[in-house]
Design a protein around this motif. Sequence first.
Motif, PDB file in Angstrom:
ATOM      1  N   ALA A   1      42.124  35.231  30.194  1.00 41.69           N
ATOM      2  CA  ALA A   1      41.659  34.719  29.109  1.00 41.69           C
ATOM      3  C   ALA A   1      40.547  35.913  28.644  1.00 41.69           C
ATOM      4  N   GLY A   2      39.475  35.668  29.533  1.00 43.24           N
ATOM      5  CA  GLY A   2      38.313  36.447  29.323  1.00 43.24           C
ATOM      6  C   GLY A   2      38.627  38.003  28.940  1.00 43.24           C
ATOM      7  N   ALA A   3      39.391  38.501  29.999  1.00 45.00           N
ATOM      8  CA  ALA A   3      39.668  40.025  29.858  1.00 45.00           C
ATOM      9  C   ALA A   3      40.464  40.279  28.419  1.00 45.00           C
ATOM     10  N   TYR A   4      41.433  39.302  27.962  1.00 45.48           N
ATOM     11  CA  TYR A   4      41.900  39.462  26.607  1.00 45.48           C
ATOM     12  C   TYR A   4      41.180  39.446  25.505  1.00 45.48           C
ATOM     13  N   PHE A   5      40.295  38.536  25.298  1.00 47.47           N
ATOM     14  CA  PHE A   5      39.419  38.255  24.229  1.00 47.47           C
ATOM     15  C   PHE A   5      38.266  39.183  24.122  1.00 47.47           C
ATOM     16  N   PHE A   6      37.641  39.424  25.204  1.00 48.69           N
ATOM     17  CA  PHE A   6      36.379  40.401  25.488  1.00 48.69           C
ATOM     18  C   PHE A   6      37.123  41.929  24.834  1.00 48.69           C
TER      19      PHE A   6
ATOM     20  N   PHE B   1      48.235  44.505  26.827  1.00 47.23           N
ATOM     21  CA  PHE B   1      47.617  43.404  27.691  1.00 47.23           C
ATOM     22  C   PHE B   1      48.514  42.853  28.301  1.00 47.23           C
ATOM     23  N   TYR B   2      49.846  42.407  27.801  1.00 47.40           N
ATOM     24  CA  TYR B   2      50.748  41.337  28.318  1.00 47.40           C
ATOM     25  C   TYR B   2      51.571  42.290  29.480  1.00 47.40           C
ATOM     26  N   LEU B   3      51.771  43.747  29.218  1.00 50.23           N
ATOM     27  CA  LEU B   3      52.267  44.553  30.212  1.00 50.23           C
ATOM     28  C   LEU B   3      51.536  44.691  31.333  1.00 50.23           C
ATOM     29  N   VAL B   4      50.181  44.820  31.213  1.00 52.29           N
ATOM     30  CA  VAL B   4      49.103  45.172  32.350  1.00 52.29           C
ATOM     31  C   VAL B   4      49.109  43.682  33.102  1.00 52.29           C
TER      32      VAL B   4
ATOM     33  N   LEU C   1      51.458  33.415  34.516  1.00 52.90           N
ATOM     34  CA  LEU C   1      50.773  34.342  33.291  1.00 52.90           C
ATOM     35  C   LEU C   1      50.610  33.544  32.014  1.00 52.90           C
ATOM     36  N   ILE C   2      49.179  34.063  31.660  1.00 53.22           N
ATOM     37  CA  ILE C   2      48.530  32.968  30.663  1.00 53.22           C
ATOM     38  C   ILE C   2      49.071  33.067  29.282  1.00 53.22           C
ATOM     39  N   ASN C   3      49.259  32.267  28.702  1.00 46.97           N
ATOM     40  CA  ASN C   3      49.555  32.308  27.123  1.00 46.97           C
ATOM     41  C   ASN C   3      48.325  32.117  26.442  1.00 46.97           C
ATOM     42  N   ILE C   4      48.042  33.301  25.875  1.00 43.16           N
ATOM     43  CA  ILE C   4      46.790  33.541  25.068  1.00 43.16           C
ATOM     44  C   ILE C   4      46.792  32.684  23.880  1.00 43.16           C
ATOM     45  N   PHE C   5      47.949  32.304  23.285  1.00 43.29           N
ATOM     46  CA  PHE C   5      48.066  31.554  21.931  1.00 43.29           C
ATOM     47  C   PHE C   5      47.991  30.055  22.267  1.00 43.29           C
ATOM     48  N   ILE C   6      47.741  29.715  23.402  1.00 41.17           N
ATOM     49  CA  ILE C   6      47.584  28.139  23.781  1.00 41.17           C
ATOM     50  C   ILE C   6      46.449  28.385  24.947  1.00 41.17           C
ATOM     51  N   MET C   7      45.329  27.749  24.570  1.00 45.10           N
ATOM     52  CA  MET C   7      44.081  27.832  25.452  1.00 45.10           C
ATOM     53  C   MET C   7      44.456  26.980  26.854  1.00 45.10           C
TER      54      MET C   7
END
Length: 282
Positions: free
Chosen positions: A58-63, A119-122, A153-159
């Motif tokens: 989550a940190g990598a995605y949002f940052f 992001f999701y591919l990586v 795998l994180i679902n970034i749409f739901i924290m």
Amino acid sequence: MNQFFSWDRWRLLTGKHWSENRKKYLLSLTAMAGLLTIWFVFVLFANGYLFINDGIQAGAYFFGLVLVGSLYASQLFAELASKSKGTNYLSLPASHAEKLACNIFFGLVCFSICYTTIFYLVDFTMVKITNEIAYERWLQKHETGDVFKEQMLINIFIMPNRPVDEPNLFNYFLLGFVAIQAAFMLGSIYFPKYSFIKTVISLLLLFFLIMAFMKGLHDILPAGNFYKNLISYNFYSPQPDANGRIVELPNWAGIILSALAWYAPAPLLWLITYFRLKEKEI
């Protein structure tokens, strides 16, 4: 034909924008994938080949979303920094609303979709690699009865780990990102040169002004503190053991103020960007 906004003109404008910038955009997508990969590899080594957990993902995605998105938005009106390119851009047979909508489309919509896809591919690849490494270590050290649990795998749409009755923080992150993106887009017109740095400084100054205003507001109010939110205030009682008195605005006022605080900044900044672009001279 509508002089303010025409879908046909806008479609032609977006086609022109894509044809002129597609190589740069494709290279940028490759660079984003490379930077995300490097970051995850660094985290993998730093953690001693442990899982890339939800917080790291989550940190990598949002940052990355905010940082790269801000850099990109600060270049959306880069043509205006050059007299020749700026003159050509302003003389294009398209309205200012169409030019603004074109940049919002590429700078916000297309960027967000492409960044999330990359992001999701990586992330999928790196999580799979770390799971395989962790499983090999687990085979060597596990005890009887242990069960291997792989990282999901994180679902970034739901924290992650969000209580059912708590609001989804992704919605607030998304609204904040859209507002920041709009601010840097506006900054690319106000500051043709060194747009990113000057916009960052301007946002920091605005933040400190808001903090100073809140501090001044707190100082002029009677002794007490804001209770729960900014629409309720708890007045301290002069008697040591007496209960304080809470003054609160009506619920509908809180709903309106909250909606304005979260939903109004981006449209307001786009509106200012439109008028700034409309009066722009080279």
